[in-house]
Design a protein around this motif. Structure first.
Motif, mmCIF file in Angstrom:
data_model
loop_
_atom_site.group_PDB
_atom_site.id
_atom_site.type_symbol
_atom_site.label_atom_id
_atom_site.label_comp_id
_atom_site.label_asym_id
_atom_site.label_seq_id
_atom_site.Cartn_x
_atom_site.Cartn_y
_atom_site.Cartn_z
ATOM 1 N N CYS A 45 31.614 26.890 96.561
ATOM 2 C CA CYS A 45 32.051 25.889 95.709
ATOM 3 C C CYS A 45 31.148 26.243 94.485
ATOM 4 N N ASN A 46 31.367 25.748 93.207
ATOM 5 C CA ASN A 46 30.758 26.070 92.061
ATOM 6 C C ASN A 46 29.360 25.780 92.127
ATOM 7 N N ARG A 47 29.090 24.607 92.651
ATOM 8 C CA ARG A 47 27.676 24.359 92.868
ATOM 9 C C ARG A 47 26.881 25.353 93.475
ATOM 10 N N CYS A 48 27.194 25.734 94.699
ATOM 11 C CA CYS A 48 26.610 26.444 95.652
ATOM 12 C C CYS A 48 26.575 28.002 94.879
ATOM 13 N N TYR A 49 27.576 28.050 94.327
ATOM 14 C CA TYR A 49 27.701 29.519 93.480
ATOM 15 C C TYR A 49 26.619 29.566 92.484
ATOM 16 N N ASP A 50 26.502 28.447 91.931
ATOM 17 C CA ASP A 50 25.376 28.622 90.697
ATOM 18 C C ASP A 50 23.861 28.591 91.344
ATOM 19 N N THR A 51 23.752 27.721 92.251
ATOM 20 C CA THR A 51 22.481 27.955 93.132
ATOM 21 C C THR A 51 22.170 29.254 93.771
ATOM 22 N N CYS A 105 29.419 16.115 97.818
ATOM 23 C CA CYS A 105 28.305 17.055 98.151
ATOM 24 C C CYS A 105 27.127 16.765 97.295
ATOM 25 N N ARG A 106 26.057 17.448 97.529
ATOM 26 C CA ARG A 106 24.624 17.348 97.144
ATOM 27 C C ARG A 106 24.597 17.142 95.770
ATOM 28 N N THR A 107 23.490 16.499 95.093
ATOM 29 C CA THR A 107 23.361 16.399 93.963
ATOM 30 C C THR A 107 21.633 16.274 93.882
ATOM 31 N N ILE A 108 20.946 16.635 92.946
ATOM 32 C CA ILE A 108 19.493 16.556 93.118
ATOM 33 C C ILE A 108 18.922 15.829 91.630
ATOM 34 N N LYS A 109 17.702 15.145 91.575
ATOM 35 C CA LYS A 109 17.175 14.703 90.691
ATOM 36 C C LYS A 109 15.747 15.267 90.638
ATOM 37 N N PHE A 110 15.630 16.274 89.729
ATOM 38 C CA PHE A 110 14.359 16.912 89.668
ATOM 39 C C PHE A 110 13.852 16.905 88.067
ATOM 40 N N ASP A 111 12.549 16.458 87.828
ATOM 41 C CA ASP A 111 11.991 16.509 86.471
ATOM 42 C C ASP A 111 12.724 15.438 85.446
ATOM 43 N N GLY A 112 13.145 14.379 86.147
ATOM 44 C CA GLY A 112 13.993 13.587 85.421
ATOM 45 C C GLY A 112 15.336 13.915 84.898
ATOM 46 N N ASN A 113 15.994 15.085 85.549
ATOM 47 C CA ASN A 113 17.324 15.509 85.222
ATOM 48 C C ASN A 113 17.994 15.521 86.710
ATOM 49 N N GLU A 114 19.215 15.171 86.485
ATOM 50 C CA GLU A 114 20.203 15.506 87.490
ATOM 51 C C GLU A 114 20.796 16.926 87.443
ATOM 52 N N TYR A 115 20.866 17.518 88.674
ATOM 53 C CA TYR A 115 21.480 18.721 88.676
ATOM 54 C C TYR A 115 22.584 18.708 89.952
ATOM 55 N N GLU A 116 23.592 19.555 89.631
ATOM 56 C CA GLU A 116 24.547 19.920 90.802
ATOM 57 C C GLU A 116 24.234 21.086 91.637
ATOM 58 N N ASP A 117 23.478 21.985 90.798
ATOM 59 C CA ASP A 117 23.046 23.173 91.488
ATOM 60 C C ASP A 117 21.535 23.050 91.608
ATOM 61 N N ILE A 118 20.611 23.737 92.254
ATOM 62 C CA ILE A 118 19.279 23.864 92.375
ATOM 63 C C ILE A 118 18.857 24.806 91.273
ATOM 64 N N PRO A 119 18.130 24.170 90.329
ATOM 65 C CA PRO A 119 17.646 25.154 89.159
ATOM 66 C C PRO A 119 16.660 26.212 89.381
ATOM 67 N N ALA A 120 16.324 27.049 88.621
ATOM 68 C CA ALA A 120 15.305 28.166 88.791
ATOM 69 C C ALA A 120 14.121 27.790 88.946
ATOM 70 N N LYS A 121 13.759 26.752 87.954
ATOM 71 C CA LYS A 121 12.413 26.182 87.967
ATOM 72 C C LYS A 121 12.052 25.252 89.333
ATOM 73 N N ALA A 122 12.912 24.811 89.923
ATOM 74 C CA ALA A 122 12.548 24.136 91.405
ATOM 75 C C ALA A 122 12.389 25.118 92.283
ATOM 76 N N ILE A 123 13.234 26.129 92.350
ATOM 77 C CA ILE A 123 13.032 27.136 93.246
ATOM 78 C C ILE A 123 11.677 28.039 93.202
ATOM 79 N N ARG A 124 11.263 28.223 92.080
ATOM 80 C CA ARG A 124 10.053 28.822 91.647
ATOM 81 C C ARG A 124 8.917 28.117 92.016
ATOM 82 N N GLN A 125 8.867 26.739 91.601
ATOM 83 C CA GLN A 125 7.670 26.048 91.986
ATOM 84 C C GLN A 125 7.681 25.741 93.403
ATOM 85 N N ALA A 126 8.557 25.508 94.232
ATOM 86 C CA ALA A 126 8.772 25.378 95.623
ATOM 87 C C ALA A 126 8.143 26.602 96.247
#
Length: 255
Positions: free
Chosen positions: A126-132, A205-226
């Motif tokens: 799906c588009n969300r997984c593709y962006d992640t 399917c999954r969405t996330i809330k990170f740093d006060g923002n809603e995302y349908e994909d998992i953003p690069a910043k979250a991947i890096r921090q984790a």
């Protein structure tokens, strides 16, 4: 033990290990200093761009700069006296000057396993997984570049899911720990038109809330921090917009 201080030329951050193109020599020095720190040996560093007053307070360094200008940098002092100027100490010079074993300068071996679980329908996702996936691929390249000098290996696992496991789709695990258990991330669900088209049924399917923002994909910043948090490392970077490959030029919170 003798006190070592490194006076760096003007750099964008405290170690210079940031930005899209990192000098391998700076990576080596940062890795050696981190290894020494884990062995209980502190090596101080000062950056000309952020701490010029420290350079002026050292007579030896100030005299070298007056004589040779910035060509004298980097300067390494030992107990206030210049031990090396114009380049960084080699690994062998670090051990000789500090009177430590070679092992103290070698980073301990470590491994970070990143597993991405995502929907796969006959090779399509799906588009969300593709962006992640795009974010993840860029971050793995960046992490390998930054962490390989510290002897840290990134192992990537791509796990394809069918429609019966849609609730687990677009999940990232770092050493088997979900990203939402590493960072302050809230997971929820929303209607996904892309998944619905692939599966032929209305799908959420999954969405996330990170740093006060809603995302349908998992953003690069979250991947890096984790990744850094899973390794118990501190990320030393003052400019993430260039290094992440994001097209937003730092105008959003995704990287």
């Amino acid at each position: 033990m003798s006190k070592m201080v490194i006076f760096d030329p003007a750099m964008c951050c405290s170690t210079g290990v940031c930005g899209p193109s990192v000098d391998p020599e700076l990576l080596r020095v940062a890795a050696v200093i981190e290894s020494l720190k884990k062995s209980g040996i502190e090596v101080a560093r000062h950056n000309l761009s952020s701490e010029p007053q420290v350079f002026m307070r050292s007579k030896a360094v100030s005299d070298a700069l007056n004589e040779r200008g910035v060509d004298a940098l980097p300067i390494t002092t030992l107990d206030g006296k210049i031990a090396k100027s114009g380049s960084y100490p080699t690994n062998e010079e670090f051990t000789r000057l500090l009177g430590v074993s070679v092992e103290a300068t070698k980073p301990a071996k470590a491994k970070l396993t990143i597993e991405w679980q995502h929907l796969d329908v006959e090779g399509e996702t799906c588009n969300r997984c593709y962006d992640t996936g795009e974010n993840l691929a860029a971050e793995i390249k960046r992490l390998n570049r930054a962490l390989s000098p510290q002897n840290i290996k990134i192992e990537y696992i791509d796990t394809e899911l069918d429609g019966t496991h849609i609730s687990d789709s677009n999940t990232l695990l770092f050493n088997d720990v979900p990203i939402e258990d590493i960072l302050n991330i809230e997971v929820s669900q929303s209607y996904c038109a892309s998944c619905s088209d692939l599966l032929g049924t209305k799908t959420y399917c999954r969405t996330i809330k990170f740093d006060g923002n809603e995302y349908e994909d998992i953003p690069a910043k979250a991947i890096r921090q984790a990744a850094y948090k899973a390794l118990n490392l501190n990320e030393d970077s003052s400019d993430t917009s260039e290094s992440s490959g994001c097209c937003c030029d730092g105008g959003c919170s995704c990287c």
